[in-house]
Design an enzyme around this catalytic site. Sequence first.
Site, PDB file in Angstrom:
ATOM      1  N   ASP A   1      -3.968   2.129  -4.337  1.00  0.00           N
ATOM      2  CA  ASP A   1      -2.683   2.283  -4.425  1.00  0.00           C
ATOM      3  C   ASP A   1      -2.116   0.590  -3.644  1.00  0.00           C
ATOM      4  O   ASP A   1      -1.393   0.478  -2.765  1.00  0.00           O
ATOM      5  CB  ASP A   1      -2.028   3.377  -3.225  1.00  0.00           C
ATOM      6  N   GLU A   2      -3.478   0.068  -3.791  1.00  0.00           N
ATOM      7  CA  GLU A   2      -2.943  -1.636  -3.029  1.00  0.00           C
ATOM      8  C   GLU A   2      -3.130  -2.421  -4.168  1.00  0.00           C
ATOM      9  O   GLU A   2      -3.625  -2.683  -5.264  1.00  0.00           O
ATOM     10  CB  GLU A   2      -4.309  -1.323  -1.890  1.00  0.00           C
TER      11      GLU A   2
ATOM     12  N   ARG B   1      -0.465  15.010   9.287  1.00  0.00           N
ATOM     13  CA  ARG B   1      -1.151  13.799  10.326  1.00  0.00           C
ATOM     14  C   ARG B   1      -0.226  13.632  11.712  1.00  0.00           C
ATOM     15  O   ARG B   1      -0.940  13.751  12.589  1.00  0.00           O
ATOM     16  CB  ARG B   1      -0.562  12.041   9.006  1.00  0.00           C
TER      17      ARG B   1
ATOM     18  N   TYR C   1      -1.831  10.600  -2.586  1.00  0.00           N
ATOM     19  CA  TYR C   1      -2.574  11.245  -3.650  1.00  0.00           C
ATOM     20  C   TYR C   1      -0.645  12.323  -2.952  1.00  0.00           C
ATOM     21  O   TYR C   1      -0.526  13.118  -3.894  1.00  0.00           O
ATOM     22  CB  TYR C   1      -3.268  12.191  -3.678  1.00  0.00           C
TER      23      TYR C   1
ATOM     24  N   ASP D   1       0.704  -1.585   0.006  1.00  0.00           N
ATOM     25  CA  ASP D   1      -0.052  -0.178  -0.143  1.00  0.00           C
ATOM     26  C   ASP D   1       0.906   1.167   0.246  1.00  0.00           C
ATOM     27  O   ASP D   1       2.001   0.912   0.767  1.00  0.00           O
ATOM     28  CB  ASP D   1      -0.784  -0.095   1.181  1.00  0.00           C
TER      29      ASP D   1
HETATM   30  P1  DGT Z   1      -2.257   5.773   3.945  1.00  0.00           P
HETATM   31  O1  DGT Z   1      -2.025   4.503   3.069  1.00  0.00           O
HETATM   32  O2  DGT Z   1      -3.212   5.806   4.801  1.00  0.00           O
HETATM   33  O3  DGT Z   1      -0.009   5.928   3.949  1.00  0.00           O
HETATM   34  O4  DGT Z   1      -3.041   6.931   3.027  1.00  0.00           O
HETATM   35  P2  DGT Z   1      -3.396   7.390   1.468  1.00  0.00           P
HETATM   36  O5  DGT Z   1      -2.984   8.435   1.596  1.00  0.00           O
HETATM   37  O6  DGT Z   1      -2.233   6.260   0.519  1.00  0.00           O
HETATM   38  O7  DGT Z   1      -5.145   6.446   1.496  1.00  0.00           O
HETATM   39  P3  DGT Z   1      -5.266   5.637   1.672  1.00  0.00           P
HETATM   40  O8  DGT Z   1      -4.770   3.966   0.807  1.00  0.00           O
HETATM   41  O9  DGT Z   1      -6.659   4.337   1.865  1.00  0.00           O
HETATM   42  O10 DGT Z   1      -5.860   5.427  -0.677  1.00  0.00           O
HETATM   43  C1  DGT Z   1      -5.137   6.103  -1.084  1.00  0.00           C
HETATM   44  C2  DGT Z   1      -5.454   7.414  -2.370  1.00  0.00           C
HETATM   45  O11 DGT Z   1      -7.154   6.946  -2.454  1.00  0.00           O
HETATM   46  C3  DGT Z   1      -5.024   8.100  -1.137  1.00  0.00           C
HETATM   47  O12 DGT Z   1      -4.396   9.035  -0.979  1.00  0.00           O
HETATM   48  C4  DGT Z   1      -6.469   9.129  -1.271  1.00  0.00           C
HETATM   49  C5  DGT Z   1      -7.752   8.295  -1.759  1.00  0.00           C
HETATM   50  N1  DGT Z   1      -8.456   7.700  -0.895  1.00  0.00           N
HETATM   51  C6  DGT Z   1      -8.681   7.191  -0.037  1.00  0.00           C
HETATM   52  N2  DGT Z   1      -9.599   7.374   0.720  1.00  0.00           N
HETATM   53  C7  DGT Z   1     -10.436   7.777   0.489  1.00  0.00           C
HETATM   54  C8  DGT Z   1     -12.053   8.586  -0.010  1.00  0.00           C
HETATM   55  O13 DGT Z   1     -12.836   8.087   0.883  1.00  0.00           O
HETATM   56  N3  DGT Z   1     -12.726   9.145  -1.029  1.00  0.00           N
HETATM   57  C9  DGT Z   1     -11.823   9.954  -1.780  1.00  0.00           C
HETATM   58  N4  DGT Z   1     -12.755  10.385  -2.871  1.00  0.00           N
HETATM   59  N5  DGT Z   1     -10.706   9.547  -2.003  1.00  0.00           N
HETATM   60  C10 DGT Z   1      -9.925   8.375  -1.103  1.00  0.00           C
HETATM   61 MG    MG Z   2      -1.979   4.014   0.874  1.00  0.00          MG
END
Ligand code: DGT
Ligand code: MG
Length: 555
Positions: free
Chosen positions: A110-111, A55, A23, A18
Amino acid sequence: MDNEQCLDNHSNTIIHIDVDCFYAQVEMLRNPDLNNVPMGVSQKRFVVTCNYIARSVGIKKMMLITEAKEKCPELVLINGEDLHDYRQYSYKITELLLHSFNLVERLGLDENFIDATSEVNKRLQVCEGNLDPVGNVFGDTSDLCDCGCTERLKMGAIIAQELRDKIKSELKLTTCAGIAHNKLLAKIAGSRHKPNQQTIVFPNSAVELMLSLPSLTKIPGLGQKLCKDLETLGITNLEDLQNCDLTQLSNLLGPEKARVIYDLSFGIDRSVVKTTGKPQSIGIEDSKHITAETEVTEKLHELLSRLLLLVAEDGRIPRTIRLTVRQTNKTSRLTVRESRQCNINPSLFNCKDISQLPEHNINKIMSIIMRLFSKLVDTQRPYHLSLLGLAFTKFLEKPNIRSTLTKFLYNNMEVQSITDIENKYDTGKNSPKDSSPSTSYFDNSDSDIEQSTKKSKMENIIARRRIQNSEDCESPCKLKVADLRLNSIEKSSDENQNVPCPPNADEKVFRELPNDLQLELWKEYKKSRERIEGESLIRTKKSKTNTILNYLVKR
Ligand code: DGT
Ligand code: MG
């Protein structure tokens, strides 16, 4: 519990990768000035993600912008509504993983799950001595299973580290990984230590890992709706699920689903890693409140332009278009989401670059969309929409192999048979409404919506040929045309000659074919005539059955 664990099989090694604050990382790569400040990516009113500096001061994913700004006034926000670059990175990651492994399954953008079982087993055959676990280990390691899974998972962790290093060096992205004997545990394990870390979970800690989840909704695969249903049986947390009456659960969900969910609560997951091919549909949605038809056409036009960019990137030609609307009934306050779809003539995409379609084609596609709209929404009455979505599905792959004429015709026959099966105009679930068209987009004939009427083989060949045989189009058919020319004995100067129509072909249909194809068919005919003249009748008949002229024989 011991009994449940016995039913579990530890033979596989699964890695889940992951990307950290996905983004946000892409934005930081684009603008390295953002690396050292709290930054978030916004969509509409939300911070959909943020970097780890943000964060650390309490900004969370999907926080309202207003709340985030209150918490951290210096938070830099980047608009992330255009997903183009995120998608590009997403596919690059999967592609990179696919260089080393056949079994890679994408989950979201991203997974990725990787089934590393065979690579692990291969490496263990030539590995001497005990391995040290790379990265973090979740739970107690004093009572590890002796089926061999311990060494397998440790080897899996070595591979996970290699893959993450590769993603970092080639794409400059940091990631987290989970290593376990199944997908469920690998995914959850990966989230235990973030960012830029990895975690192994051995089978003895599976239940402990599951119990560490703060709520049932955190079990991958259990959505809000299912959790609400479980509440009717008094199941509100993980322990409730582990101790529930399986018969009652089966009555609620059906025996198969009940078993799957019950097993998940013990960390047992029998699902396999399935290699993700190209997406079956490419779509975009916009949740905007709309009450007027001019806004509808404007929004759909915008969505279509964005969607065509994605389809152009994908490289395939869509065959079906789907419109989705979410509308609220003002009186009942009920919100309903509905979709309608219809087949679309692929010739509308007959252009070198689908993202640069001529306006005429765009207008034709828009008219189809507006037709679907009139079937979903009663435009004669006031309406209130909260979402509009467009998607293309049922793609035709552009073949990239050199084709012979016969193969070309044969492929077209194959495509047609698929067309016949799928060609249901308006496959949406509701009956059409009778609202009359009211926008300028309603100017097309039905020719752009593929009709279900069966066509003759010849008509189909010609139709396909028309769709694909554009001189300025980099379509596979350009290759085919080139092939035909290469295979042609006649010189190119002969191409415009008036080729005689074989007497056993339908002349009207024959004349619609491109010159090179006519020439090829005439040669076929001549060859078969020569055979008829020179050989026995029986042999001639036999050879005739194999000629492509059979496709052209008058009905
Ligand atoms: P992480 O994995 O916790 O370090 O953080 P992210 O940002 O990679 O989060 P992740 O893996 O849950 O989701 C990947 C991307 O998807 C994230 O960068 C932004 C988008 N995203 C996540 N959750 C949501 C959501 O609920 N709504 C929308 N529109 N986009 C989302
Ligand atoms: Mg992620």
